[in-house]
Design a protein around this motif. Structure first.
Motif, PDB file in Angstrom:
ATOM      1  N   ILE A 139       0.957  -0.976   0.268  1.00 22.65           N
ATOM      2  CA  ILE A 139       0.080  -0.007  -0.128  1.00 22.65           C
ATOM      3  C   ILE A 139       1.036   1.279   0.019  1.00 22.65           C
ATOM      4  O   ILE A 139       0.453   2.430  -0.176  1.00 22.65           O
ATOM      5  CB  ILE A 139      -0.958  -0.005   1.186  1.00 22.65           C
ATOM      6  N   HIS A 140       2.130   0.961   0.334  1.00 23.03           N
ATOM      7  CA  HIS A 140       2.990   2.186   0.349  1.00 23.03           C
ATOM      8  C   HIS A 140       4.360   1.811   0.192  1.00 23.03           C
ATOM      9  O   HIS A 140       4.761   0.926   0.780  1.00 23.03           O
ATOM     10  CB  HIS A 140       3.134   2.992   1.647  1.00 23.03           C
ATOM     11  N   ASP A 141       5.072   2.401  -0.882  1.00 24.52           N
ATOM     12  CA  ASP A 141       6.485   2.003  -1.414  1.00 24.52           C
ATOM     13  C   ASP A 141       7.354   3.218  -1.287  1.00 24.52           C
ATOM     14  O   ASP A 141       7.297   4.149  -2.060  1.00 24.52           O
ATOM     15  CB  ASP A 141       6.446   1.152  -2.427  1.00 24.52           C
ATOM     16  N   THR A 142       8.449   3.154  -0.611  1.00 25.63           N
ATOM     17  CA  THR A 142       9.713   4.177  -0.610  1.00 25.63           C
ATOM     18  C   THR A 142      10.925   3.399  -1.015  1.00 25.63           C
ATOM     19  O   THR A 142      10.706   2.527  -1.303  1.00 25.63           O
ATOM     20  CB  THR A 142       9.594   4.969   0.627  1.00 25.63           C
ATOM     21  N   GLU A 143      11.892   4.303  -0.875  1.00 29.44           N
ATOM     22  CA  GLU A 143      13.288   3.571  -1.282  1.00 29.44           C
ATOM     23  C   GLU A 143      13.686   2.682  -0.289  1.00 29.44           C
ATOM     24  O   GLU A 143      13.923   3.088   1.037  1.00 29.44           O
ATOM     25  CB  GLU A 143      14.357   4.844  -1.355  1.00 29.44           C
ATOM     26  N   TYR A 144      13.499   1.487  -0.685  1.00 30.73           N
ATOM     27  CA  TYR A 144      13.901   0.259   0.426  1.00 30.73           C
ATOM     28  C   TYR A 144      13.105  -0.003   1.432  1.00 30.73           C
ATOM     29  O   TYR A 144      13.587  -0.743   2.263  1.00 30.73           O
ATOM     30  CB  TYR A 144      15.466   0.445   0.715  1.00 30.73           C
ATOM     31  N   GLU A 145      12.004   0.478   1.448  1.00 31.45           N
ATOM     32  CA  GLU A 145      10.993   0.220   2.469  1.00 31.45           C
ATOM     33  C   GLU A 145       9.510   0.116   1.989  1.00 31.45           C
ATOM     34  O   GLU A 145       9.205   1.188   1.123  1.00 31.45           O
ATOM     35  CB  GLU A 145      10.828   1.146   3.698  1.00 31.45           C
ATOM     36  N   ALA A 146       8.700  -0.802   2.184  1.00 35.59           N
ATOM     37  CA  ALA A 146       7.292  -1.155   1.790  1.00 35.59           C
ATOM     38  C   ALA A 146       6.461  -1.274   2.729  1.00 35.59           C
ATOM     39  O   ALA A 146       6.915  -2.127   3.740  1.00 35.59           O
ATOM     40  CB  ALA A 146       7.170  -2.079   0.655  1.00 35.59           C
ATOM     41  N   THR A 147       5.232  -0.709   3.007  1.00 38.85           N
ATOM     42  CA  THR A 147       4.211  -1.145   3.943  1.00 38.85           C
ATOM     43  C   THR A 147       3.242  -2.138   3.168  1.00 38.85           C
ATOM     44  O   THR A 147       2.631  -1.631   2.039  1.00 38.85           O
ATOM     45  CB  THR A 147       3.640   0.303   4.246  1.00 38.85           C
ATOM     46  N   LEU A 148       2.916  -2.909   3.683  1.00 39.38           N
ATOM     47  CA  LEU A 148       1.865  -4.168   3.268  1.00 39.38           C
ATOM     48  C   LEU A 148       0.785  -4.418   4.010  1.00 39.38           C
ATOM     49  O   LEU A 148       0.684  -3.946   5.382  1.00 39.38           O
ATOM     50  CB  LEU A 148       2.743  -5.494   3.131  1.00 39.38           C
ATOM     51  N   GLU A 149      -0.356  -4.374   3.578  1.00 37.82           N
ATOM     52  CA  GLU A 149      -1.615  -4.844   4.020  1.00 37.82           C
ATOM     53  C   GLU A 149      -1.857  -6.370   3.820  1.00 37.82           C
ATOM     54  O   GLU A 149      -2.098  -6.654   2.757  1.00 37.82           O
ATOM     55  CB  GLU A 149      -2.503  -3.614   3.632  1.00 37.82           C
ATOM     56  N   LEU A 150      -2.269  -6.952   5.042  1.00 39.12           N
ATOM     57  CA  LEU A 150      -2.930  -8.461   4.865  1.00 39.12           C
ATOM     58  C   LEU A 150      -4.420  -8.258   5.248  1.00 39.12           C
ATOM     59  O   LEU A 150      -4.591  -7.736   5.946  1.00 39.12           O
ATOM     60  CB  LEU A 150      -1.961  -9.295   5.570  1.00 39.12           C
ATOM     61  N   THR A 151      -5.152  -8.870   4.425  1.00 40.78           N
ATOM     62  CA  THR A 151      -6.641  -9.017   4.628  1.00 40.78           C
ATOM     63  C   THR A 151      -6.828 -10.521   4.797  1.00 40.78           C
ATOM     64  O   THR A 151      -6.713 -11.144   3.469  1.00 40.78           O
ATOM     65  CB  THR A 151      -7.551  -8.165   3.524  1.00 40.78           C
ATOM     66  N   LEU A 152      -7.595 -10.885   5.711  1.00 37.32           N
ATOM     67  CA  LEU A 152      -7.867 -12.416   5.889  1.00 37.32           C
ATOM     68  C   LEU A 152      -9.316 -12.589   5.465  1.00 37.32           C
ATOM     69  O   LEU A 152      -9.932 -11.925   6.537  1.00 37.32           O
ATOM     70  CB  LEU A 152      -7.230 -12.929   6.865  1.00 37.32           C
ATOM     71  N   ARG A 153      -9.935 -13.626   4.827  1.00 32.46           N
ATOM     72  CA  ARG A 153     -11.254 -13.605   4.519  1.00 32.46           C
ATOM     73  C   ARG A 153     -11.610 -15.238   4.561  1.00 32.46           C
ATOM     74  O   ARG A 153     -10.716 -15.961   4.061  1.00 32.46           O
ATOM     75  CB  ARG A 153     -11.940 -13.196   3.412  1.00 32.46           C
ATOM     76  N   ASN A 154     -13.021 -15.642   4.895  1.00 31.95           N
ATOM     77  CA  ASN A 154     -13.197 -17.072   4.621  1.00 31.95           C
ATOM     78  C   ASN A 154     -13.722 -17.190   3.144  1.00 31.95           C
ATOM     79  O   ASN A 154     -13.506 -16.476   2.539  1.00 31.95           O
ATOM     80  CB  ASN A 154     -14.174 -17.522   5.790  1.00 31.95           C
ATOM     81  N   LYS A 155     -14.071 -18.471   3.106  1.00 34.29           N
ATOM     82  CA  LYS A 155     -14.611 -18.959   1.849  1.00 34.29           C
ATOM     83  C   LYS A 155     -15.782 -18.042   1.350  1.00 34.29           C
ATOM     84  O   LYS A 155     -16.131 -18.011   0.113  1.00 34.29           O
ATOM     85  CB  LYS A 155     -15.005 -20.396   1.722  1.00 34.29           C
ATOM     86  N   LYS A 156     -16.495 -17.611   2.229  1.00 29.29           N
ATOM     87  CA  LYS A 156     -17.828 -16.738   1.654  1.00 29.29           C
ATOM     88  C   LYS A 156     -17.475 -15.242   1.799  1.00 29.29           C
ATOM     89  O   LYS A 156     -18.243 -14.395   1.359  1.00 29.29           O
ATOM     90  CB  LYS A 156     -18.778 -16.775   2.921  1.00 29.29           C
TER      91      LYS A 156
END
Length: 222
Positions: A139-156
């Protein structure tokens, strides 16, 4: 040049995920009076009859259903009329994790008190995330560092709760920060990496499920 080699060495020896149970509090603490009719305690069933510890998830709301915080000493767990030794940790605004290592607890005999008010508690079966519905994105990327977002959902496609922080496994030379909760089913973390071309693969383990290579991320040095 010397600093470059030290930096590179640090990345080579630290390709791992953050702690799976140490969750940092990222939201500001907003103290308030709880409303026991809106607050509750959940026990997550891991599908095991015997385990070394038991986790409870505490969610505190005020009289307008807003999430509120309390002092940790205002949270107590009673069992058979005695205060039960427990480790209490703030996860996020109004949300707390309670861990006890007393075995063979009878759930109905537990009494949870917050600000001397008894809360309702119930058993929640842990939902299983599925790869097709879950997502890991930068979700955000700068020089040599990135911010990541994890979203967990079930089969529905429903967002799922987790009794402990998901574990992130990375293939590639990088350092990951501690993963932190944002909201139900959503977590964030940062990745720092060195200045050469490489490809990263991210896998996630959560609620007993392994989501292999949920994300492929490529860094190209300019």
């Amino acid at each position: 040049m010397k600093l470059f080699w030290i930096f590179s060495l640090l990345f080579l020896v630290s390709c791992a995920s953050g702690p799976s149970r140490n969750i940092a509090s990222v939201s500001p603490v907003i103290l308030g009076d709880i409303d026991q009719s809106h607050s509750l305690v959940k026990l997550f069933s891991m599908g095991q009859e015997q385990q070394d510890f038991q986790l409870f998830y505490l969610e505190l709301h005020g009289d307008k259903k807003q999430l509120v915080d309390v002092a940790l000493e205002e949270i107590q767990v009673h069992y058979n009329g005695q205060i039960l030794e427990a480790k209490i940790k703030r996860l996020n605004q109004g949300r707390y994790e309670i861990e006890t290592r007393k075995k063979n607890l009878k759930f109905k005999k537990l009494v949870f008190l917050v600000q001397k008010k008894q809360l309702k508690h119930h058993l929640v079966n842990v939902a299983k995330p599925v790869k097709l519905q879950s997502k890991l994105q930068v979700i955000h990327d700068t020089e040599y560092e990135a911010t990541l977002e994890l979203t967990l959902r079930n089969k529905k496609g429903q967002l799922i709760e987790s009794p402990s922080a998901p574990e992130v496994i990375i293939e590639g030379n990088a350092m990951l920060s501690e993963i932190t909760p944002v909201s139900k089913g959503v977590w964030t973390f940062k990745m720092s990496y060195s200045d050469y071309n490489q490809i990263f693969y991210f896998s996630v383990r959560a609620n007993g499920v392994y989501l292999e290579r949920l994300l492929r991320y490529q860094h190209i040095e300019k």
